[in-house]
Design a protein around this motif. Structure first.
Motif, PDB file in Angstrom:
ATOM      1  N   GLN A 106      19.202 135.161  50.069  1.00  0.00           N
ATOM      2  CA  GLN A 106      19.338 133.821  49.519  1.00  0.00           C
ATOM      3  C   GLN A 106      20.105 133.833  48.206  1.00  0.00           C
ATOM      4  O   GLN A 106      20.832 132.881  47.890  1.00  0.00           O
ATOM      5  CB  GLN A 106      17.951 133.197  49.320  1.00  0.00           C
ATOM      6  CG  GLN A 106      17.271 132.834  50.629  1.00  0.00           C
ATOM      7  CD  GLN A 106      15.891 132.240  50.422  1.00  0.00           C
ATOM      8  OE1 GLN A 106      15.282 132.395  49.357  1.00  0.00           O
ATOM      9  NE2 GLN A 106      15.366 131.576  51.445  1.00  0.00           N
ATOM     10  N   PHE A 107      19.932 134.923  47.431  1.00  0.00           N
ATOM     11  CA  PHE A 107      20.700 135.048  46.182  1.00  0.00           C
ATOM     12  C   PHE A 107      22.194 135.106  46.481  1.00  0.00           C
ATOM     13  O   PHE A 107      23.003 134.460  45.804  1.00  0.00           O
ATOM     14  CB  PHE A 107      20.254 136.300  45.425  1.00  0.00           C
ATOM     15  CG  PHE A 107      21.059 136.577  44.188  1.00  0.00           C
ATOM     16  CD1 PHE A 107      20.848 135.856  43.022  1.00  0.00           C
ATOM     17  CD2 PHE A 107      22.059 137.555  44.194  1.00  0.00           C
ATOM     18  CE1 PHE A 107      21.599 136.101  41.870  1.00  0.00           C
ATOM     19  CE2 PHE A 107      22.820 137.810  43.065  1.00  0.00           C
ATOM     20  CZ  PHE A 107      22.588 137.080  41.895  1.00  0.00           C
ATOM     21  N   ILE A 108      22.560 135.904  47.508  1.00  0.00           N
ATOM     22  CA  ILE A 108      23.972 135.991  47.908  1.00  0.00           C
ATOM     23  C   ILE A 108      24.458 134.639  48.418  1.00  0.00           C
ATOM     24  O   ILE A 108      25.552 134.180  48.069  1.00  0.00           O
ATOM     25  CB  ILE A 108      24.152 137.076  48.982  1.00  0.00           C
ATOM     26  CG1 ILE A 108      23.811 138.460  48.425  1.00  0.00           C
ATOM     27  CG2 ILE A 108      25.585 137.071  49.525  1.00  0.00           C
ATOM     28  CD1 ILE A 108      23.806 139.560  49.457  1.00  0.00           C
ATOM     29  N   HIS A 111      25.661 132.032  46.000  1.00  0.00           N
ATOM     30  CA  HIS A 111      26.975 132.231  45.399  1.00  0.00           C
ATOM     31  C   HIS A 111      28.096 132.141  46.435  1.00  0.00           C
ATOM     32  O   HIS A 111      29.154 131.563  46.162  1.00  0.00           O
ATOM     33  CB  HIS A 111      27.035 133.595  44.689  1.00  0.00           C
ATOM     34  CG  HIS A 111      26.152 133.681  43.485  1.00  0.00           C
ATOM     35  ND1 HIS A 111      24.784 133.916  43.565  1.00  0.00           N
ATOM     36  CD2 HIS A 111      26.430 133.562  42.161  1.00  0.00           C
ATOM     37  CE1 HIS A 111      24.270 133.945  42.339  1.00  0.00           C
ATOM     38  NE2 HIS A 111      25.241 133.741  41.470  1.00  0.00           N
ATOM     39  N   VAL A 112      27.875 132.752  47.609  1.00  0.00           N
ATOM     40  CA  VAL A 112      28.880 132.724  48.680  1.00  0.00           C
ATOM     41  C   VAL A 112      28.167 132.412  49.987  1.00  0.00           C
ATOM     42  O   VAL A 112      27.244 133.137  50.367  1.00  0.00           O
ATOM     43  CB  VAL A 112      29.622 134.080  48.801  1.00  0.00           C
ATOM     44  CG1 VAL A 112      30.657 134.003  49.924  1.00  0.00           C
ATOM     45  CG2 VAL A 112      30.288 134.449  47.488  1.00  0.00           C
TER      46      VAL A 112
END
Length: 251
Positions: A106-108, A111-112
């Motif tokens: 979810q962190f990735i 951002h993308v």
């Protein structure tokens, strides 16, 4: 050649002939004129090529490390590397989908955007194709005697120079084979892409999902035509590699 082996070859040829008998040149040309199929062909070529490059870049150092060094839990790591080969493709796609629902994923995603995009197509192809490339490079390096590397080290070369100037030139056919297998495997990948990327027209549609979409609407002729395009593309790549590899061996 045994009866069983001959039967297997005949079965492969029979399937290809059956596809050819079910479609016509007109169906293939009609399929090639479709904007959706043109997009699928373009996306397949782009993603398969990117997957091939990434797979080779990972397979060369990883195959070298596994072939040349002994360490604890080597057999465990060796088995882990083969998991993408033995797992059902749908399981790989589901696992990737779940991965990007966890905190790191979810962190990735914040951002993308990965899931249900072209990026996810490449990741899905890479997960399976890279395993074949790694296995190929492992076998390649195992078969190369390290005597010349040892001699180079005694003559003043460092490990890096020995790898790039002595080992890699001897492994060129293996690298070519690994690249071709990765490209061909990526071209035929369906299960992980369907689960992780979806089958959205003009977005994440590649050739395998095109076959699925055409069959789902009852357009069997178009599905067979696209299947033949994939068969011919894969066969051409593998044949060229084998001819080129035989030439290099002769030299």
């Amino acid at each position: 050649m045994g009866v069983v082996a001959s039967t297997y070859i005949i079965l492969i040829l029979a399937m290809m002939l059956a596809d050819l008998s079910y479609t016509t040149t007109g169906h293939i040309l009609e399929a090639l004129q479709s904007k959706e199929i043109q997009y699928a062909i373009k996306l397949s070529l782009i993603t398969c090529t990117i997957t091939m490059v990434l797979s080779v870049l990972v397979a060369i150092p990883l195959g070298y490390f596994m072939a040349r060094f002994e360490f604890r839990f080597k057999k465990v790591i060796d088995a882990v590397l083969d998991i993408p080969i033995v797992l059902p493709p749908l399981v790989i796609g589901l696992s990737l989908l779940i991965l990007f629902q966890t905190a790191p994923g979810q962190f990735i995603e914040s951002h993308v955007r990965i899931t249900y995009t072209v990026y996810s197509v490449i990741i899905a192809q890479f997960m399976v194709a890279c395993a074949f490339a790694v296995r190929t490079m492992y076998v390649t390096f195992i078969q190369i005697n390290n005597r010349q590397e040892q001699v180079a080290l005694t003559l003043g070369c460092n490990q890096r120079q020995s790898f790039f100037y002595i080992l890699l030139p001897q492994a060129k056919n293996g690298i070519l084979t690994a690249a071709s297998l990765a490209w061909a495997r990526a071209l035929g990948e369906f299960g992980p892409i369907l689960i992780f990327s979806g089958a959205t027209r003009m977005r994440t549609e590649v050739l395998p999902t095109t076959v699925f979409l055409e069959m789902s609407v009852g357009n069997i002729e178009a599905a067979v035509a696209v299947s033949l395009i994939m068969i011919l593309s894969g066969f051409a790549v593998l044949l060229i590699v084998r001819l080129f590899g035989d030439k290099n061996t002769a030299l």
